[in-house]
Motif scaffolding. Structure first.
Motif, PDB file in Angstrom:
ATOM      1  N   PRO A 217     -24.748  31.249   6.837  1.00 44.66           N
ATOM      2  CA  PRO A 217     -25.492  30.544   7.891  1.00 44.66           C
ATOM      3  C   PRO A 217     -24.684  30.482   9.170  1.00 44.66           C
ATOM      4  O   PRO A 217     -23.452  30.524   9.155  1.00 44.66           O
TER       5      PRO A 217
ATOM      6  N   VAL B 268     -27.370  32.560  16.094  1.00 47.80           N
ATOM      7  CA  VAL B 268     -27.916  33.908  16.273  1.00 47.80           C
ATOM      8  C   VAL B 268     -26.826  34.870  16.731  1.00 47.80           C
ATOM      9  O   VAL B 268     -26.725  35.996  16.239  1.00 47.80           O
TER      10      VAL B 268
ATOM     11  N   ARG C 116     -33.481  39.894   7.447  1.00 48.60           N
ATOM     12  CA  ARG C 116     -34.308  38.686   7.600  1.00 48.60           C
ATOM     13  C   ARG C 116     -33.445  37.493   7.212  1.00 48.60           C
ATOM     14  O   ARG C 116     -32.770  37.529   6.189  1.00 48.60           O
ATOM     15  N   ARG C 117     -33.458  36.449   8.056  1.00 46.13           N
ATOM     16  CA  ARG C 117     -32.650  35.254   7.817  1.00 46.13           C
ATOM     17  C   ARG C 117     -33.531  34.026   7.672  1.00 46.13           C
ATOM     18  O   ARG C 117     -34.656  33.991   8.185  1.00 46.13           O
ATOM     19  N   ASP C 118     -33.005  33.006   7.007  1.00 46.30           N
ATOM     20  CA  ASP C 118     -33.737  31.746   6.904  1.00 46.30           C
ATOM     21  C   ASP C 118     -33.447  30.877   8.124  1.00 46.30           C
ATOM     22  O   ASP C 118     -32.779  31.309   9.076  1.00 46.30           O
ATOM     23  N   ALA C 119     -33.945  29.659   8.104  1.00 44.18           N
ATOM     24  CA  ALA C 119     -33.818  28.780   9.271  1.00 44.18           C
ATOM     25  C   ALA C 119     -32.367  28.431   9.587  1.00 44.18           C
ATOM     26  O   ALA C 119     -32.042  28.091  10.730  1.00 44.18           O
ATOM     27  N   THR C 120     -31.462  28.518   8.599  1.00 46.68           N
ATOM     28  CA  THR C 120     -30.049  28.200   8.834  1.00 46.68           C
ATOM     29  C   THR C 120     -29.256  29.407   9.326  1.00 46.68           C
ATOM     30  O   THR C 120     -28.094  29.268   9.699  1.00 46.68           O
ATOM     31  N   GLY C 121     -29.881  30.577   9.311  1.00 49.81           N
ATOM     32  CA  GLY C 121     -29.186  31.792   9.688  1.00 49.81           C
ATOM     33  C   GLY C 121     -28.660  32.586   8.517  1.00 49.81           C
ATOM     34  O   GLY C 121     -28.108  33.672   8.696  1.00 49.81           O
ATOM     35  N   ARG C 122     -28.840  32.087   7.288  1.00 50.67           N
ATOM     36  CA  ARG C 122     -28.367  32.812   6.106  1.00 50.67           C
ATOM     37  C   ARG C 122     -29.277  34.009   5.817  1.00 50.67           C
ATOM     38  O   ARG C 122     -30.495  33.920   5.934  1.00 50.67           O
TER      39      ARG C 122
ATOM     40  N   GLU D 283     -31.534  36.516   3.992  1.00 51.60           N
ATOM     41  CA  GLU D 283     -32.415  36.526   2.831  1.00 51.60           C
ATOM     42  C   GLU D 283     -32.720  37.952   2.371  1.00 51.60           C
ATOM     43  O   GLU D 283     -32.990  38.181   1.187  1.00 51.60           O
TER      44      GLU D 283
END
Length: 276
Positions: free
Chosen positions: A41, A44, A103-109, A111
């Motif tokens: 995470p 950007v 593709r990343r989740d809302a935390t930036g990690r 996926e």
């Protein structure tokens, strides 16, 4: 494991010769450390500048490492090289620049991670090897400077199409002025400036910033101020402007007042803003 394998293949494809100079266990540790930095995470735009050791990263690097991550766009590598040169780091021992579908989740990690041929959003990862920098403060300062430069690149590239559209719109307004004025000199100048803007749009110029200013009257005093919300590219950060807080015209320099003279359609000058 699958994500690490994909990341390792894409990084190794860009590092032929460089990774071969490392022991197998050091090359593996380099990839694993870079992978952890990339997939975790975070913001950007992320940057780190480190001198890896076995205790911190699983390998003792022969130099220092700069790594960056940003949504893929032009000027990333050029920007990093320019900042390194400005910092006196003219010897770049290796520069690896894979592009990945991510593709990343809302935390930036992360996926999802795949080669760039796969559909989805593309990200640029850069790994740079330079001679060792012993001073942790210098490494931290370098990382912050590169991060700031890449944030500027992000602003410019995100807003580029809008800046081009604004230049085209201004050219159209000048066309209307040229057709509507009875003054032959004004009409000719409006046409020339409109043609000049279209020439810039056609590829003769890289637009870095756009901002509008206006003159407003308050309590009988004319003030010069930015027009909120008009800033684009490097000039999107409107609070950095000297006119973010309206200033009386009587207090601005003669050079600025000259640009505001009635009938003046174009001024060519040098900005104080630093190009990324």
């Amino acid at each position: 494991a699958a994500q690490l394998g994909t990341f390792a293949r894409l990084l190794a494809a860009r590092g032929t010769g460089y990774l071969d100079t490392l022991a197998d266990e050091d090359a593996a540790a380099l990839v694993e450390s870079a992978f952890r930095f990339y997939v975790g995470p975070g913001p950007v735009v992320r940057v780190r500048a480190i001198t890896p050791t076995y205790a911190t990263d699983g390998w003792d690097a022969p130099g220092s490492i700069i790594e960056t991550c940003i949504p893929d766009r032009p000027f990333v590598v050029d920007t990093i090289r320019e900042r390194l040169a400005a910092a006196g780091l003219t010897e770049v021992r290796a520069l690896l620049h894979p592009v990945l579908t991510v593709r990343r989740d809302a935390t930036g990690r992360v996926e999802f991670l795949a080669p760039p041929e796969e559909p989805g959003g593309h990200e640029s990862f850069v790994h740079v090897a330079v001679p060792p920098l012993a001073d942790p403060a210098r490494l931290a300062r370098l990382a912050e400077e590169i991060r700031g430069d890449l944030e500027d690149v992000r602003l410019v590239t995100d807003d580029f199409a809008t800046m081009v559209a604004r230049a085209q719109a201004v050219a159209g307004q000048l066309d209307v002025l040229g057709r509507g004025t009875p003054q032959a000199q004004v009409a000719a100048e409006a046409t020339v400036v409109a043609d000049f803007l279209r020439w810039l749009v056609d590829g003769a110029f890289v637009f870095l910033g756009y901002r509008e200013y206006g003159i407003v009257a308050r309590d009988g005093v004319e003030l010069l101020a930015t027009r909120p919300g008009t800033g684009l590219g490097l000039l999107r950060r409107e609070m950095r402007s000297s006119f973010a807080v309206p200033r009386p015209l009587a207090e601005v320099s003669d050079a600025v007042r000259a640009r505001l003279a009635p009938g003046r359609l174009l001024t060519v000058t040098k900005t104080l803003a630093v190009s990324p």
